[in-house]
Scaffold this active site. Structure first.
Site, PDB file in Angstrom:
ATOM      1  N   HIS A 121      17.469  41.736  49.358  1.00 23.37           N
ATOM      2  CA  HIS A 121      18.650  41.591  49.950  1.00 23.37           C
ATOM      3  C   HIS A 121      18.707  39.803  50.377  1.00 23.37           C
ATOM      4  O   HIS A 121      18.994  39.491  51.493  1.00 23.37           O
ATOM      5  CB  HIS A 121      18.859  42.297  51.237  1.00 23.37           C
ATOM      6  CG  HIS A 121      20.411  42.335  51.486  1.00 23.37           C
ATOM      7  ND1 HIS A 121      21.116  43.531  51.998  1.00 23.37           N
ATOM      8  CD2 HIS A 121      21.301  41.381  51.570  1.00 23.37           C
ATOM      9  CE1 HIS A 121      22.339  43.274  52.413  1.00 23.37           C
ATOM     10  NE2 HIS A 121      22.490  42.091  51.972  1.00 23.37           N
ATOM     11  N   GLU A 150      17.465  50.238  52.953  1.00 21.68           N
ATOM     12  CA  GLU A 150      16.816  49.034  53.240  1.00 21.68           C
ATOM     13  C   GLU A 150      15.872  48.780  54.569  1.00 21.68           C
ATOM     14  O   GLU A 150      16.497  49.055  55.579  1.00 21.68           O
ATOM     15  CB  GLU A 150      17.869  47.811  53.273  1.00 21.68           C
ATOM     16  CG  GLU A 150      18.641  47.776  51.696  1.00 21.68           C
ATOM     17  CD  GLU A 150      19.486  46.442  51.650  1.00 21.68           C
ATOM     18  OE1 GLU A 150      19.521  45.583  52.596  1.00 21.68           O
ATOM     19  OE2 GLU A 150      19.842  46.200  50.677  1.00 21.68           O
TER      20      GLU A 150
HETATM   21  P1  NAD Z   1      35.780  39.786  48.322  1.00 19.84           P
HETATM   22  O1  NAD Z   1      36.420  40.606  49.216  1.00 19.84           O
HETATM   23  O2  NAD Z   1      36.183  38.415  48.005  1.00 19.84           O
HETATM   24  O3  NAD Z   1      35.713  40.524  46.853  1.00 19.84           O
HETATM   25  C1  NAD Z   1      35.634  41.905  46.871  1.00 19.84           C
HETATM   26  C2  NAD Z   1      36.671  42.244  45.482  1.00 19.84           C
HETATM   27  O4  NAD Z   1      36.238  43.772  45.321  1.00 19.84           O
HETATM   28  C3  NAD Z   1      37.989  42.105  45.877  1.00 19.84           C
HETATM   29  O5  NAD Z   1      38.667  41.315  44.880  1.00 19.84           O
HETATM   30  C4  NAD Z   1      38.444  43.584  45.805  1.00 19.84           C
HETATM   31  O6  NAD Z   1      39.789  43.678  45.308  1.00 19.84           O
HETATM   32  C5  NAD Z   1      37.392  44.194  44.820  1.00 19.84           C
HETATM   33  N1  NAD Z   1      37.428  45.604  44.948  1.00 19.84           N
HETATM   34  C6  NAD Z   1      37.393  46.449  45.972  1.00 19.84           C
HETATM   35  N2  NAD Z   1      37.231  47.921  45.672  1.00 19.84           N
HETATM   36  C7  NAD Z   1      37.168  47.709  44.233  1.00 19.84           C
HETATM   37  C8  NAD Z   1      37.285  48.976  43.548  1.00 19.84           C
HETATM   38  N3  NAD Z   1      37.126  50.112  43.966  1.00 19.84           N
HETATM   39  N4  NAD Z   1      36.951  48.522  42.237  1.00 19.84           N
HETATM   40  C9  NAD Z   1      37.052  47.390  41.645  1.00 19.84           C
HETATM   41  N5  NAD Z   1      37.193  46.199  42.620  1.00 19.84           N
HETATM   42  C10 NAD Z   1      37.304  46.542  43.757  1.00 19.84           C
HETATM   43  O7  NAD Z   1      34.273  39.699  48.774  1.00 19.84           O
HETATM   44  P2  NAD Z   1      33.066  39.030  48.527  1.00 19.84           P
HETATM   45  O8  NAD Z   1      33.145  37.842  49.327  1.00 19.84           O
HETATM   46  O9  NAD Z   1      33.354  38.570  46.831  1.00 19.84           O
HETATM   47  O10 NAD Z   1      31.693  39.988  48.618  1.00 19.84           O
HETATM   48  C11 NAD Z   1      31.698  41.027  48.001  1.00 19.84           C
HETATM   49  C12 NAD Z   1      30.567  42.066  48.415  1.00 19.84           C
HETATM   50  O11 NAD Z   1      29.433  41.338  48.062  1.00 19.84           O
HETATM   51  C13 NAD Z   1      30.554  42.201  50.025  1.00 19.84           C
HETATM   52  O12 NAD Z   1      31.395  43.009  50.284  1.00 19.84           O
HETATM   53  C14 NAD Z   1      29.016  42.267  50.122  1.00 19.84           C
HETATM   54  O13 NAD Z   1      28.795  43.722  50.422  1.00 19.84           O
HETATM   55  C15 NAD Z   1      28.374  41.938  48.910  1.00 19.84           C
HETATM   56  N6  NAD Z   1      27.415  40.569  49.460  1.00 19.84           N
HETATM   57  C16 NAD Z   1      26.144  40.741  49.293  1.00 19.84           C
HETATM   58  C17 NAD Z   1      25.432  39.592  49.525  1.00 19.84           C
HETATM   59  C18 NAD Z   1      23.850  39.589  49.529  1.00 19.84           C
HETATM   60  O14 NAD Z   1      23.176  39.002  50.217  1.00 19.84           O
HETATM   61  N7  NAD Z   1      23.330  40.509  48.464  1.00 19.84           N
HETATM   62  C19 NAD Z   1      25.790  38.402  49.944  1.00 19.84           C
HETATM   63  C20 NAD Z   1      27.534  38.431  50.028  1.00 19.84           C
HETATM   64  C21 NAD Z   1      28.042  39.485  49.972  1.00 19.84           C
HETATM   65  C1  MLT Z   2      26.694  39.860  53.717  1.00 19.00           C
HETATM   66  O1  MLT Z   2      27.453  40.946  53.427  1.00 19.00           O
HETATM   67  O2  MLT Z   2      27.228  38.719  53.757  1.00 19.00           O
HETATM   68  C2  MLT Z   2      25.346  39.734  52.901  1.00 19.00           C
HETATM   69  O3  MLT Z   2      24.929  41.055  53.019  1.00 19.00           O
HETATM   70  C3  MLT Z   2      24.376  38.905  53.463  1.00 19.00           C
HETATM   71  C4  MLT Z   2      23.732  38.966  54.777  1.00 19.00           C
HETATM   72  O4  MLT Z   2      23.955  40.041  55.374  1.00 19.00           O
HETATM   73  O5  MLT Z   2      23.321  38.070  55.178  1.00 19.00           O
END
Ligand code: NAD
Ligand code: MLT
Length: 308
Positions: free
Chosen positions: A276, A257
């Site tokens: 993102h 990215e």
């Molecule tokens: P979370 O910890 O609440 O949920 C993640 C889930 O994934 C958990 O329930 C965990 O058990 C599961 N998991 C882990 N390894 C696994 C596997 N091998 N197979 C299946 N399931 C598995 O996290 P969240 O708050 O839901 O966020 C998830 C991810 O989303 C973050 O880690 C981040 O990378 C991403 N995210 C992206 C953005 C964005 O801007 N695009 C924003 C927020 C979060």
């Molecule tokens: C996160 O992990 O919370 C997301 O990637 C979003 C961000 O970085 O703002």
């Protein structure tokens, strides 16, 4: 006086703390960051800054790293722990926004929203495009955590059948959401007309949706990745799209990215892209900014309850 450096774009809110000097440098480059980090007690970032072992070692006064958001895959947690540097994040503050964006990509991919937008701007009034309806279709969710669960609630509102694969959660969590939790990823993929991933990026999840997994989806499926680049293998996704097995894909995140300008997925008409932006709403960023600053300050003051 604690010195705190903010090295990423943030909305830190109005609250300021006595004894805390904030330097807001959202554009700071790697070389400069390495130069100035020895002067700081804490660093606050989002995903732009690679908080690796070299940076942490240079931070001679560094006591806390604050991650404004949930994912800590850009922070070397092992090195931080070795160096006695605490890491805090704000995992709950952007859940809603990230889930809304993931669902937005799903709808955009299913209905050709970005594609039609591009065509109209290019002077083409194409009403031949036929999209996909969500009602009655099956959504497969990999990772039924905070964001995955919220996506499941949205999908229920669209009258979809929702399956999930997440070996780390109790069955009761899925049951309370009306979601069928499957023990076998392949089993879930075979049934999923729509697939969305919501796991962190780990050794286990990197590349977990590759060519084999994409071909297990029914022909004409839609794939969304708004979690982390690389969970859905980009090369495999491109191939499988080009071979006509998938209807479309939606991506908010990329293995690199920003992605290179000549990245073939960027040119693909069946892919809808965002930069993102999952956490980028005014509401989420207000919550994230205020909470990460507060947690960093409290941690500097000796409160260990937020440390990962
Ligand atoms: P979370 O910890 O609440 O949920 C993640 C889930 O994934 C958990 O329930 C965990 O058990 C599961 N998991 C882990 N390894 C696994 C596997 N091998 N197979 C299946 N399931 C598995 O996290 P969240 O708050 O839901 O966020 C998830 C991810 O989303 C973050 O880690 C981040 O990378 C991403 N995210 C992206 C953005 C964005 O801007 N695009 C924003 C927020 C979060
Ligand atoms: C996160 O992990 O919370 C997301 O990637 C979003 C961000 O970085 O703002």
């Amino acid at each position: 006086m604690w010195r705190v450096l903010v090295s990423d774009d943030m909305r830190l809110g109005e609250v300021r703390y006595p004894g805390v000097l904030l330097d807001y440098r959202p554009e700071i480059g790697r070389e400069e960051l390495l130069e100035v980090i020895p002067a700081y007690d804490a660093l606050i970032t989002r995903s732009r800054t690679q908080v690796d072992a070299e940076l942490l070692r240079r931070g001679k006064r560094l006591k806390v790293v604050g991650r404004g958001g949930v994912g800590v895959d850009n922070v070397d947690l092992e090195a931080a722990s070795r160096l006695g540097i605490l890491v805090v994040n704000v995992p709950e503050a952007n859940t809603r926004s990230a889930a809304e964006l993931a669902f937005g990509l799903l709808l955009a991919a299913a209905r050709g929203i970005a594609l039609s937008d591009r065509k109209i701007r290019a002077g083409e009034w194409d009403r031949k495009f036929l999209g996909l309806e969500l009602k009655g279709k099956t959504l497969g969710i990999v990772g039924l955590g905070r964001i995955g669960s919220q996506v499941a609630r949205f999908a229920k509102g669209f009258e979809m059948r929702v399956l999930a694969y997440d070996p780390y959660i109790p069955k009761t969590r899925a049951e309370s959401l009306g979601v069928e939790l499957l023990e076998d990823l392949s089993d879930m993929l075979r049934q999923s007309h729509f697939l969305t991933v919501h796991t962190p990026l780990t050794e286990e999840t990197r590349g977990m949706i590759g060519r084999r997994e994409l071909y297990l989806l029914p022909r004409g499926a839609v794939v969304v990745n708004a979690a982390r680049g690389g969970i859905v293998d980009e090369k495999a996704l491109l191939e499988v799209l080009e071979e006509g097995h998938l209807f479309a894909a939606g991506l908010d995140v990329f293995a690199e990215e920003p992605p290179p300008k000549d990245h073939p997925l960027l040119q693909h008409p069946k892919v809808v892209l965002t930069a993102h932006l999952g956490a980028n709403t005014l509401e989420a960023q207000d919550r994230v900014g205020e909470a990460v600053l507060e947690r960093v300050v409290r941690t500097l003051e000796g409160d260990l309850s937020y440390a990962l």
